[in-house]
Scaffold this motif. Structure first.
Motif, mmCIF file in Angstrom:
data_model
loop_
_atom_site.group_PDB
_atom_site.id
_atom_site.type_symbol
_atom_site.label_atom_id
_atom_site.label_comp_id
_atom_site.label_asym_id
_atom_site.label_seq_id
_atom_site.Cartn_x
_atom_site.Cartn_y
_atom_site.Cartn_z
ATOM 1 N N MET A 1 49.104 43.601 -30.712
ATOM 2 C CA MET A 1 49.244 44.999 -30.315
ATOM 3 C C MET A 1 48.515 45.204 -29.007
ATOM 4 S SD MET A 1 48.738 46.929 -33.948
ATOM 5 C CE MET A 1 49.006 48.534 -33.256
ATOM 6 N N LYS A 2 49.136 45.898 -28.094
ATOM 7 C CA LYS A 2 48.526 46.167 -26.801
ATOM 8 C C LYS A 2 48.173 47.649 -26.735
ATOM 9 C CE LYS A 2 49.394 46.175 -21.894
ATOM 10 N NZ LYS A 2 50.416 46.161 -20.856
ATOM 11 N N PHE A 3 46.962 47.927 -26.348
ATOM 12 C CA PHE A 3 46.510 49.297 -26.180
ATOM 13 C C PHE A 3 46.267 49.516 -24.697
ATOM 14 C CE2 PHE A 3 45.263 48.244 -30.487
ATOM 15 C CZ PHE A 3 45.802 49.301 -31.170
ATOM 16 N N ASP A 4 46.992 50.433 -24.110
ATOM 17 C CA ASP A 4 46.854 50.719 -22.688
ATOM 18 C C ASP A 4 46.460 52.173 -22.540
ATOM 19 O OD1 ASP A 4 46.955 50.778 -19.975
ATOM 20 O OD2 ASP A 4 49.099 50.362 -19.804
ATOM 21 N N ASP A 5 45.240 52.408 -22.064
ATOM 22 C CA ASP A 5 44.771 53.785 -21.954
ATOM 23 C C ASP A 5 45.011 54.380 -20.570
ATOM 24 O OD1 ASP A 5 42.891 52.392 -20.546
ATOM 25 O OD2 ASP A 5 41.157 53.259 -21.564
ATOM 26 N N ASP A 6 45.747 53.669 -19.706
ATOM 27 C CA ASP A 6 46.022 54.208 -18.370
ATOM 28 C C ASP A 6 47.115 55.271 -18.404
ATOM 29 O OD1 ASP A 6 44.124 52.576 -17.265
ATOM 30 O OD2 ASP A 6 45.550 50.988 -16.751
ATOM 31 N N GLU A 7 48.039 55.125 -19.328
ATOM 32 C CA GLU A 7 49.111 56.106 -19.447
ATOM 33 C C GLU A 7 48.633 57.289 -20.277
ATOM 34 O OE1 GLU A 7 52.498 54.197 -21.123
ATOM 35 O OE2 GLU A 7 52.494 52.606 -19.632
ATOM 36 N N ASP A 8 49.288 58.394 -20.172
ATOM 37 C CA ASP A 8 49.026 59.593 -20.980
ATOM 38 C C ASP A 8 47.603 60.128 -20.821
ATOM 39 O OD1 ASP A 8 51.617 59.431 -21.973
ATOM 40 O OD2 ASP A 8 51.002 58.189 -23.652
ATOM 41 N N GLY A 9 47.008 59.937 -19.663
ATOM 42 C CA GLY A 9 45.699 60.525 -19.411
ATOM 43 C C GLY A 9 44.599 59.996 -20.310
ATOM 44 N N GLY A 10 44.609 58.701 -20.623
ATOM 45 C CA GLY A 10 43.538 58.120 -21.413
ATOM 46 C C GLY A 10 43.762 58.178 -22.912
ATOM 47 N N GLN A 11 44.873 58.739 -23.354
ATOM 48 C CA GLN A 11 45.148 58.792 -24.787
ATOM 49 C C GLN A 11 45.867 57.523 -25.211
ATOM 50 O OE1 GLN A 11 47.405 62.313 -25.520
ATOM 51 N NE2 GLN A 11 45.669 63.679 -25.224
ATOM 52 N N ARG B 1 48.563 55.866 -27.681
ATOM 53 C CA ARG B 1 49.702 56.209 -28.533
ATOM 54 C C ARG B 1 50.043 54.988 -29.374
ATOM 55 N NH1 ARG B 1 54.646 59.185 -26.013
ATOM 56 N NH2 ARG B 1 52.773 60.042 -25.115
ATOM 57 N N ILE B 2 50.127 55.165 -30.674
ATOM 58 C CA ILE B 2 50.473 54.082 -31.582
ATOM 59 C C ILE B 2 51.789 54.428 -32.244
ATOM 60 C CG2 ILE B 2 49.809 52.804 -33.648
ATOM 61 C CD1 ILE B 2 46.897 53.454 -32.949
ATOM 62 N N THR B 3 52.744 53.519 -32.149
ATOM 63 C CA THR B 3 54.045 53.711 -32.766
ATOM 64 C C THR B 3 54.169 52.756 -33.936
ATOM 65 O OG1 THR B 3 54.987 54.278 -30.615
ATOM 66 C CG2 THR B 3 56.527 53.714 -32.375
ATOM 67 N N ILE B 4 54.468 53.286 -35.088
ATOM 68 C CA ILE B 4 54.668 52.468 -36.277
ATOM 69 C C ILE B 4 56.148 52.527 -36.634
ATOM 70 C CG2 ILE B 4 54.090 52.166 -38.710
ATOM 71 C CD1 ILE B 4 51.422 53.561 -38.097
ATOM 72 N N GLU B 5 56.757 51.348 -36.663
ATOM 73 C CA GLU B 5 58.179 51.278 -37.001
ATOM 74 C C GLU B 5 58.329 50.644 -38.361
ATOM 75 O OE1 GLU B 5 60.326 49.286 -33.940
ATOM 76 O OE2 GLU B 5 59.496 50.553 -32.378
ATOM 77 N N ARG B 6 59.159 51.241 -39.181
ATOM 78 C CA ARG B 6 59.430 50.691 -40.494
ATOM 79 C C ARG B 6 60.670 49.818 -40.392
ATOM 80 N NH1 ARG B 6 58.912 55.570 -44.677
ATOM 81 N NH2 ARG B 6 58.284 53.962 -46.105
ATOM 82 N N GLY B 7 60.528 48.586 -40.790
ATOM 83 C CA GLY B 7 61.662 47.667 -40.716
ATOM 84 C C GLY B 7 62.366 47.564 -42.040
ATOM 85 N N TYR B 8 63.311 48.482 -42.278
ATOM 86 C CA TYR B 8 64.068 48.312 -43.478
ATOM 87 C C TYR B 8 65.499 48.102 -43.203
ATOM 88 C CZ TYR B 8 62.446 53.294 -44.190
ATOM 89 O OH TYR B 8 61.914 54.542 -44.155
#
Length: 99
Positions: A80-90, A92-99
């Motif tokens: 998982m990559k966390f990049d705090d440069d986008e969205d003004g330092g926030q 964003r975590i996206t969770i996808e359900r693989g069904y």
């Protein structure tokens, strides 16, 4: 109404702690967990064959879920990559359900 006992500071600081040299789990890990893992691992080949069957199926949800499961087990989950440069330092975590 019952009166609650007064707890002295020395007793409060020890609450929930073990004595020096005392284990919180003296019996160790339960044997049943190891046995369940071993029993499940005996079916690894069957499970991989079923996942491969569903990965090749024409049902999109099953195909994607099975493909992801095979890739995760064969190559490990993608980091998982966390990049705090986008969205003004926030972050964003996206969770996808693989069904």
């Amino acid at each position: 109404m019952a009166k609650t006992p007064e707890i002295r500071p020395s007793e409060a600081s020890r609450k929930g702690q073990f004595k020096k040299g005392q284990s919180g789990n003296p019996g160790g890990r339960p044997k049943s967990i190891k046995e369940v893992k071993e029993a499940a691992r005996e079916h690894t080949l069957l499970a991989i064959e079923r996942l491969a069957h569903w990965a090749a199926s024409n049902e999109p949800a099953a195909s994607v879920a099975a493909s992801n499961a095979l890739l995760d087990r064969g190559w490990g989950k993608a980091p998982m990559k966390f990049d705090d440069d986008e969205d003004g330092g926030q972050i964003r975590i996206t969770i996808e359900r693989g069904y």
